[in-house]
Design an enzyme around this catalytic site. Structure first.
Site, short mmCIF file in Angstrom:
data_model
loop_
_atom_site.label_atom_id
_atom_site.label_comp_id
_atom_site.label_asym_id
_atom_site.label_seq_id
_atom_site.Cartn_x
_atom_site.Cartn_y
_atom_site.Cartn_z
N TYR A 116 -52.20 55.03 31.56
CA TYR A 116 -53.09 54.10 30.87
C TYR A 116 -52.50 53.61 29.55
O TYR A 116 -51.54 54.19 29.04
CB TYR A 116 -54.46 54.77 30.59
CG TYR A 116 -54.38 55.88 29.57
CD1 TYR A 116 -54.53 55.60 28.21
CD2 TYR A 116 -54.15 57.19 29.95
CE1 TYR A 116 -54.43 56.60 27.26
CE2 TYR A 116 -54.05 58.21 29.00
CZ TYR A 116 -54.19 57.90 27.66
OH TYR A 116 -54.08 58.89 26.72
N LYS A 162 -38.71 19.88 29.32
CA LYS A 162 -38.84 18.44 29.50
C LYS A 162 -37.75 17.92 30.44
O LYS A 162 -38.03 17.18 31.39
CB LYS A 162 -38.73 17.75 28.14
CG LYS A 162 -39.20 16.32 28.14
CD LYS A 162 -39.21 15.74 26.73
CE LYS A 162 -40.32 16.35 25.90
NZ LYS A 162 -40.19 16.07 24.47
N ARG A 169 -45.68 18.34 32.24
CA ARG A 169 -45.53 19.78 31.97
C ARG A 169 -46.87 20.44 32.25
O ARG A 169 -47.90 19.76 32.31
CB ARG A 169 -45.10 20.02 30.53
CG ARG A 169 -46.10 19.49 29.53
CD ARG A 169 -45.64 19.72 28.10
NE ARG A 169 -46.50 18.97 27.19
CZ ARG A 169 -46.22 18.81 25.90
NH1 ARG A 169 -45.13 19.29 25.40
NH2 ARG A 169 -47.04 18.14 25.12
N CYS A 226 -51.45 55.00 22.87
CA CYS A 226 -52.67 54.69 22.11
C CYS A 226 -52.37 54.03 20.77
O CYS A 226 -53.26 53.80 19.97
CB CYS A 226 -53.52 55.94 21.92
SG CYS A 226 -52.76 57.16 20.86
N GLY A 251 -43.61 21.63 16.19
CA GLY A 251 -42.92 22.09 14.99
C GLY A 251 -41.46 21.70 15.02
O GLY A 251 -40.79 21.68 14.01
N ARG A 267 -35.02 12.94 22.66
CA ARG A 267 -36.15 13.87 22.50
C ARG A 267 -35.70 15.31 22.70
O ARG A 267 -34.83 15.57 23.53
CB ARG A 267 -37.25 13.54 23.53
CG ARG A 267 -37.60 12.06 23.55
CD ARG A 267 -38.66 11.77 24.59
NE ARG A 267 -39.94 12.30 24.18
CZ ARG A 267 -41.04 12.24 24.94
NH1 ARG A 267 -40.99 11.70 26.14
NH2 ARG A 267 -42.17 12.74 24.49
N ASN A 312 -47.57 53.84 16.81
CA ASN A 312 -47.54 53.40 15.41
C ASN A 312 -46.66 54.33 14.59
O ASN A 312 -45.73 53.91 13.91
CB ASN A 312 -48.95 53.40 14.80
CG ASN A 312 -49.92 52.55 15.57
OD1 ASN A 312 -49.52 51.56 16.18
ND2 ASN A 312 -51.19 52.91 15.57
N ASP A 313 -46.98 55.63 14.67
CA ASP A 313 -46.17 56.59 13.93
C ASP A 313 -44.78 56.71 14.54
O ASP A 313 -43.80 56.86 13.81
CB ASP A 313 -46.86 57.95 13.89
CG ASP A 313 -47.85 58.03 12.73
OD1 ASP A 313 -47.44 57.71 11.61
OD2 ASP A 313 -49.02 58.38 12.96
N SER A 372 -49.96 61.43 24.74
CA SER A 372 -50.35 60.07 24.38
C SER A 372 -49.38 59.59 23.31
O SER A 372 -49.24 60.23 22.27
CB SER A 372 -51.79 60.06 23.87
OG SER A 372 -52.14 58.75 23.53
N MET A 380 -38.36 18.85 15.99
CA MET A 380 -38.21 17.41 16.07
C MET A 380 -38.62 16.98 17.46
O MET A 380 -38.22 17.59 18.44
CB MET A 380 -36.75 17.02 15.86
CG MET A 380 -36.62 15.54 15.72
SD MET A 380 -35.08 14.91 16.39
CE MET A 380 -35.69 14.15 17.88
N ARG A 427 -59.02 62.97 19.12
CA ARG A 427 -57.83 63.36 18.36
C ARG A 427 -58.27 64.06 17.08
O ARG A 427 -59.16 63.58 16.36
CB ARG A 427 -57.05 62.08 18.01
CG ARG A 427 -55.62 62.25 17.59
CD ARG A 427 -55.36 62.30 16.10
NE ARG A 427 -55.88 61.21 15.32
CZ ARG A 427 -55.21 60.09 15.00
NH1 ARG A 427 -54.00 59.88 15.46
NH2 ARG A 427 -55.77 59.20 14.23
N HIS A 436 -52.34 15.80 17.43
CA HIS A 436 -51.63 17.04 17.07
C HIS A 436 -52.61 18.17 16.80
O HIS A 436 -52.45 19.29 17.32
CB HIS A 436 -50.77 16.77 15.83
CG HIS A 436 -50.06 17.99 15.35
ND1 HIS A 436 -50.58 18.81 14.38
CD2 HIS A 436 -48.90 18.57 15.75
CE1 HIS A 436 -49.76 19.82 14.18
NE2 HIS A 436 -48.72 19.69 14.99
C1 PEP Z 1 -50.24 56.17 16.27
O1 PEP Z 1 -49.59 56.70 15.38
O2 PEP Z 1 -49.75 55.34 17.07
C2 PEP Z 1 -51.66 56.49 16.43
C3 PEP Z 1 -52.33 55.98 17.45
O3 PEP Z 1 -52.24 57.22 15.45
P1 PEP Z 1 -52.68 56.57 14.06
O4 PEP Z 1 -52.56 55.08 14.18
O5 PEP Z 1 -54.07 57.01 13.81
O6 PEP Z 1 -51.69 57.16 13.11
MG MG Z 2 -50.44 58.39 14.33
#
Ligand code: PEP
Ligand code: MG
Length: 870
Positions: A850, A21, A335, A830, A100, A91, A767-768, A763, A102, A615, A453
């Site tokens: 990728y 602002k 804005r 992945c 959210g 402001r 997650n793991d 790959s 003030m 996999r 809002h």
């Molecule tokens: C991962 O672990 O990132 C993965 C893609 O395998 P999964 O989620 O199946 O454990």
């Molecule tokens: Mg995994």
């Protein structure tokens, strides 16, 4: 340090320091637009406030006073003066606009003496005391946290006593009564009198802005939008101009183009004889901006001119606030306007056609996450034809929503948590409703316009919203509303169409979205700009086809275990699990193989020759058997074995820590039959599909999960190559296949140079890898992470947004080591992070080939990859 800047000392590039602002007010001043004078207290001052244990230190206080002096000199008015008083607005203004927090206190600097002076000088006592009572209300609300509702109740009481209905009928005396009543209420609630010293008012207001940076709603919003808490907020102090001084005064908000559809037409609302919050609060129904032409033609002409200048200057659709005082126009804010996904795409395409921006600039104008709104179901046109609307109001944020009625944000959260779809129906929404709005299928409000809002926040979230449904008679407390003579209770189904504004008293089926028109055109620009390929995680032909529709260029992850739960496969898997002899084991695997092969054929067919990474079986085997004694009993009967025998097998599968247990390639080391079976299925499927479609030339990509050592990889890979080579030789065909590994265990990242001797591709299973790097479970961390956010240890969920610092370091190391051994190694991500824009930016930086994400995230990933490349 310089903590305060006059508007004319800044410009649009100083957003980090001055907030959005402040920077834009400075920029408008620089452009010679009519902006009331003022100054900005920097975001650094806010951070200092927190460093100093939530106090505004003397240096900053002194600078504020110095700049207040400068403002007085500029305006020729004096703060708290009995002759020529200066009133200001205070402001907040963070770098990114943040509902959210003030927002605004107007008319600051007023007290009994000042009010009297204003009344005398303006010859308009009603205006003076209206301003005064508004100030008390806002100050009490935002600085002291007293409920707005109580003040509204006092106003209603006075109206009842006076026998009037409309606020506009309140006289000067009524306003004076309100001032007194408000002060009494303030005193009674807070046990202190209302501050009459304007400087105290100002310091308290500034502190309240700083404090609001860390209120719950602001923190929630920051987490949803990945805004770091270290940014802090700036505070803007600006000379008041008055929209409530009479009939030649007014105030409004406008967008240079429609924020709902993107139509290239000035869009907005205003109210004459009103102050700022009246327009957005939905208390009075505003007029459309076109009508300003008749009401205040000079101001209108000037405003239209400014709109066009601002849009050309910022090369983006602008969202502006203005006030007219005595027929004279003042700009209070500009804005880049929030807009729906549809509007964002139309505006981007139109601006390219108008020659205002190029394709790359257009790509940067759209938030990838926003595309999500376009990928979700719309009402089935056939079902919609049969439905009749029960009322119709403003199409505030497009999309289709069907759900059960709830009346409060808390109810919305509760019901949504229990898996219900809800529509939040409110008189009007306020910032504290934000979490409830986020979990609702749609939002319906009785009051408020396109800029209320509810509308603004819904558009920001991509939730559908219909606002200003004035025909609805609300009985919120009793849990129902009435419209068209019919009663709708809490829990009843309704549907709302945020594109037309229609509301339906029933559930309406929805159909999937498709990419066409502006969307398609825009995505083609993204595809031109990006270098990162986008694959998808899909386990069924249906998901695979959906992902291809959305632009996926291949599959980066088929989780084979997902195929094991349906039909006869689960039976065969269970037979494998309980097998006691090699013969029994082989018999079960023999049943599985043709079913797996069919699965893979289906996926290859759906992908029409695009690359597919398969996999191998990953989860611990206990996931395929029941734990409940009743279910075990049933299964035992079905499998023709004794309860005890089965129960024993199942308890034998129990692991204290299954996610770190017998899973991934470890399953193949103990049961080579699984790897042989899956290999046979993959290779046979590829041979078959290649026969039918020689031009597809499928090259199977076989991926081994959870590998942590070179010898382990060699051991399992040998099972794969033996089986594959034998089948290929027997079939007498040529088939190239690739074996690679996931990098999911930190040890694999550390020893990536060794693994690359055997792995043709990596790959990253982030997650793991995240789970094992942090050492907390991806399934359970949700229970305690909120406390980590509160304590500001982590700012966001590392399972949603890649932890570049820690996990990212491992990835970077694995990339470097892997390339040392095998310069052309193919690299991808992945895990869930494959669909997260900031993680995609990281993947792009490392030069991965990728990312792979769920089908509905593919368009988001395509755009994020393009933005990362620009
Ligand atoms: C991962 O672990 O990132 C993965 C893609 O395998 P999964 O989620 O199946 O454990
Ligand atoms: Mg995994």
């Amino acid at each position: 340090t310089k903590y305060v800047y006059l508007f004319q000392e800044g410009d649009a590039n100083m957003r980090e320091l001055l907030g959005g602002k402040g920077a834009n007010l400075a920029e408008m001043s620089k452009l010679g637009m009519p902006v009331p004078n003022g100054f900005t207290i920097t975001t650094e001052a806010c951070n200092k406030y927190y460093e100093d244990g939530e106090t505004i230190n003397e240096e900053i206080q002194a600078q504020i006073m110095e700049y207040l002096g400068k403002l007085e000199a500029e305006t020729g008015k004096k703060f708290g003066d009995a002759q020529n008083p200066l009133l200001v607005s205070v402001r907040s203004g963070a770098r990114a606009s943040m509902p959210g927090m003030m927002d605004t206190i107007l008319n600051l600097g007023i007290n009994d003496v000042v009010a009297k002076t204003i009344a005398d000088k303006s010859q308009n006592p009603r205006f003076a005391y209206d301003s005064y009572r508004r100030f008390i209300q806002m100050f009490a609300d935002v600085v002291k946290g007293l409920s707005k509702k109580r003040f509204e109740e006092i106003i209603d009481e006075v109206k009842v006593q006076r026998g009037i209905k409309d606020d506009l009928e309140l006289t000067a005396e009524d306003m004076m009564t309100l001032v007194e009543r408000f002060k009494e209420f303030y005193q009674a609630e807070l046990h202190e009198s209302f501050p009459t010293d304007p400087k105290t008012q100002m310091m308290e207001a500034i502190e309240a802005v700083f404090k609001s940076w860390n209120n719950e709603r602001a923190i929630y919003y920051r987490r949803m939008n990945d805004i770091p808490s270290s940014w802090g907020t700036a505070v803007n102090v600006q000379m008041m101009v008055f929209g409530n001084m009479g009939e030649d005064c007014g105030t409004g908000v406008a967008f240079t183009r429609s924020p709902a559809t993107g139509e290239n037409k000035l869009f907005g609302e205003f109210l004459m004889n009103a102050q700022g919050e009246d327009v957005v609060a939905g208390v009075r129904t505003p007029q459309s901006i076109d009508q300003l032409k008749e009401v205040s033609p000079t101001a209108y002409e000037q405003f239209v001119d400014i709109c066009s200048k601002l849009e050309h200057h910022y090369k983006n659709m602008q969202d502006m606030e203005f006030t007219i005082e005595g027929g004279k126009l003042f700009m209070l804010q500009t804005r880049n306007g929030k807009r729906t996904a549809q509007a964002a795409l139309k505006i981007a395409c139109d601006m390219v056609d108008e020659g205002l921006i190029n394709e790359e600039e257009a790509l940067l104008m759209v938030e990838p996450q926003q595309l999500d709104a376009l990928l979700h179901p719309m009402f089935d046109p056939e079902a919609l034809k049969k439905a009749t609307a029960i009322t119709s109001a403003l199409p505030a944020s497009p999309g289709a929503g069907s759900g059960q009625i709830v009346f409060t944000a808390d109810e919305a959260k509760e019901e949504a948590d229990s898996g219900k779809k809800v529509i939040l129906v409110r008189l009007e929404t306020s910032p504290e409703d934000i979490e409830g709005m986020a979990v609702s299928e749609g939002i319906l409000t009785v009051r408020g316009g396109m800029t209320s809002h509810a509308a603004v926040v819904a558009r920001g979230m991509g939730a559908c919203c219909v606002s200003g449904a004035g025909d609805i008679e609300m009985h919120e407390e009793e849990g129902y509303f009435v419209v068209g003579g019919k009663r709708y209770n809490r829990g009843d189904w309704i549907s709302i169409d945020g594109s037309t504004g229609n509301v339906y008293g029933e559930k309406i089926e929805t159909v999937p979205a498709e990419i066409s028109g502006n969307f398609e055109r825009f995505m083609s620009w993204a595809d031109k700009a990006r270098t990162l390929k986008i694959r998808t995680n899909a386990d069924t032909p249906r998901d695979a086809r959906q992902a291809v529709e959305f632009g996926a260029e291949g599959i980066g992850l088929v989780r084979t275990e997902h195929m094991f739960f349906e039909g006869d496969k689960i039976k065969a898997i269970r037979e494998m699990i309980v097998a006691k002899t090699d013969e029994q084991m082989q018999a079960a695997l023999n049943k599985l193989e043709p079913m797996q092969q069919k699965d893979f054929e289906g996926i290859y067919e759906a992908m029409e020759g695009r690359p597919v990474t398969i996999r191998y079986l990953d989860p611990p085997l206990h996931e395929f058997v029941p734990t409940d004694p009743e279910d075990i009993k049933e299964l035992a009967k079905e499998m023709n074995i004794s309860y005890d025998e089965l129960a024993q097998v199942i308890s034998g599968l129990h692991e204290v820590n299954p996610m770190m247990g017998h899973r991934g390639s470890r399953l193949d080391v103990s049961n080579p039959g699984i790897a042989h079976m899956q290999t046979a299925a993959v290779i046979k499927a590829a041979i078959n599909v290649n026969k039918a479609h020689p031009d597809w030339n499928i090259e199977p990509e076989i991926m081994l999960p959870l590998i942590g050592d070179l010898k382990e990889l060699q051991y399992v890979k040998k099972m794969v190559t033996e089986t594959a080579d034998q089948i290929i030789a027997e079939a007498g065909v040529e088939l190239t296949y690739h074996v690679g590994t996931m990098i999911e265990v930190p040890r694999a990242a550390l020893l990536a140079d060794e693994l690359a001797q055997e792995a043709e591709f990596f790959s990253f299973g982030t997650n793991d890898l995240t789970q094992l790097t942090f050492g907390f479970s991806r399934d359970d961390a949700g229970k305690f992470l909120p406390e980590y956010y509160d304590a500001k240890i982590y700012e966001n969920d590392p399972f949603a947004r890649l932890d570049q610092k820690g996990v990212g370091k491992l990835i970077e190391m694995a990339v470097t080591l892997g390339r040392q051994t095998r310069p052309d190694i193919k690299l991808g991500i992945c895990g869930e992070h494959g669909g997260d824009p900031s993680s995609i930016e990281f993947a792009n930086k490392l030069g991965l080939s990728y990312v792979s994400c769920s089908p509905y995230r593919v368009p988001i990933a395509r755009l994020a990859a393009a933005q990362a490349a620009i």
